[in-house]
Enzyme design. Sequence first.
Site, PDB file in Angstrom:
ATOM      1  N   ASP A 163       5.259  -3.213   4.430  1.00  0.00           N
ATOM      2  CA  ASP A 163       5.567  -1.791   4.507  1.00  0.00           C
ATOM      3  C   ASP A 163       4.918  -1.108   3.304  1.00  0.00           C
ATOM      4  O   ASP A 163       4.714  -1.737   2.258  1.00  0.00           O
ATOM      5  CB  ASP A 163       7.086  -1.604   4.481  1.00  0.00           C
ATOM      6  CG  ASP A 163       7.491  -0.166   4.262  1.00  0.00           C
ATOM      7  OD1 ASP A 163       7.194   0.678   5.117  1.00  0.00           O
ATOM      8  OD2 ASP A 163       8.095   0.106   3.201  1.00  0.00           O
ATOM      9  N   TYR A 198       5.672   2.578   2.096  1.00  0.00           N
ATOM     10  CA  TYR A 198       6.501   3.516   1.337  1.00  0.00           C
ATOM     11  C   TYR A 198       7.771   2.853   0.821  1.00  0.00           C
ATOM     12  O   TYR A 198       8.645   2.458   1.592  1.00  0.00           O
ATOM     13  CB  TYR A 198       6.858   4.730   2.194  1.00  0.00           C
ATOM     14  CG  TYR A 198       5.653   5.522   2.628  1.00  0.00           C
ATOM     15  CD1 TYR A 198       4.943   6.303   1.718  1.00  0.00           C
ATOM     16  CD2 TYR A 198       5.208   5.483   3.946  1.00  0.00           C
ATOM     17  CE1 TYR A 198       3.823   7.024   2.101  1.00  0.00           C
ATOM     18  CE2 TYR A 198       4.088   6.203   4.335  1.00  0.00           C
ATOM     19  CZ  TYR A 198       3.402   6.967   3.411  1.00  0.00           C
ATOM     20  OH  TYR A 198       2.287   7.675   3.808  1.00  0.00           O
ATOM     21  N   SER A 223       2.586   0.955   8.534  1.00  0.00           N
ATOM     22  CA  SER A 223       3.295   2.079   7.920  1.00  0.00           C
ATOM     23  C   SER A 223       3.535   3.213   8.905  1.00  0.00           C
ATOM     24  O   SER A 223       2.768   3.417   9.853  1.00  0.00           O
ATOM     25  CB  SER A 223       2.477   2.606   6.736  1.00  0.00           C
ATOM     26  OG  SER A 223       3.055   3.766   6.194  1.00  0.00           O
ATOM     27  N   ASN A 224       4.609   3.964   8.628  1.00  0.00           N
ATOM     28  CA  ASN A 224       4.861   5.212   9.349  1.00  0.00           C
ATOM     29  C   ASN A 224       3.809   6.268   9.029  1.00  0.00           C
ATOM     30  O   ASN A 224       3.701   7.266   9.736  1.00  0.00           O
ATOM     31  CB  ASN A 224       6.242   5.770   8.982  1.00  0.00           C
ATOM     32  CG  ASN A 224       7.364   5.117   9.761  1.00  0.00           C
ATOM     33  OD1 ASN A 224       7.153   4.583  10.846  1.00  0.00           O
ATOM     34  ND2 ASN A 224       8.569   5.159   9.211  1.00  0.00           N
TER      35      ASN A 224
END
Length: 247
Positions: free
Chosen positions: A10, A12, A118-119
């Site tokens: 991930d 963030y 990631s988003n």
Amino acid sequence: MKPFRSIVFDLYGTLYDVHSVAGICDQAFPGKGAAISQLWRQKQLEYTWLRSLMDRYVNFEALTDDALRFTCTALGLTLEEDMARVLGDLYLQLLPHEEMPATLHRLKDAGIPLGIISNGSHKSIAQVVNNSSMGWAFDELISVEDVQVFKPHPKVYELAARRMGHSREHILFVSANGWDASGASLFGYPTCWVNRTLGAFDVLGATPTVVTENLTAMADWVLEDWDGIPEISEGDAAGDAATRPDA
């Protein structure tokens, strides 16, 4: 011997410090930087979940801007358009956690392929990585933009497996977000939860494979009995081939 053939991180909160924005926020709104950073991140996450449930995807830049506007309204702060752009751009310039560069060097030196899922949009991920001069570390930068839904939707974890080119049980998933580690575990990844705040793990029917306090400890665990990437058996090769985009 650990069965991992790659590691996916991930971005963030795990590799990059989302609260590195607080200092500039405090310059813009003296005495409010920490409060802005905390609420901004909270609403940013809530909006990813709500938009996924409502099937109303927008890219990460737009969502982050919406979360900032909510935050300033909730804190009674007047946000001018010029300042909104300045603060929004901070999420493209996040600082890596202190131990991140050395950790990734160790993993790369061991020959382990590394990726990010990631988003963030493709643009956001690339800018964060390039602005911190960390592009050398990653074999894949993977964005939810390709599936138009945010984590922890299973489509996102499936996308990561396809892009990394291995079946899920051969990819270590690393996140500092408990909900993200839960989603990855339920999808079938072995997971490392980087518990930076020494908090409680989310009660969502999942258990991480290992819990560490930082990325250094994560690498220590991965490499303690590391003997190189395992050879691929005939059965494993068939499973891994099924994850590739052309399969």
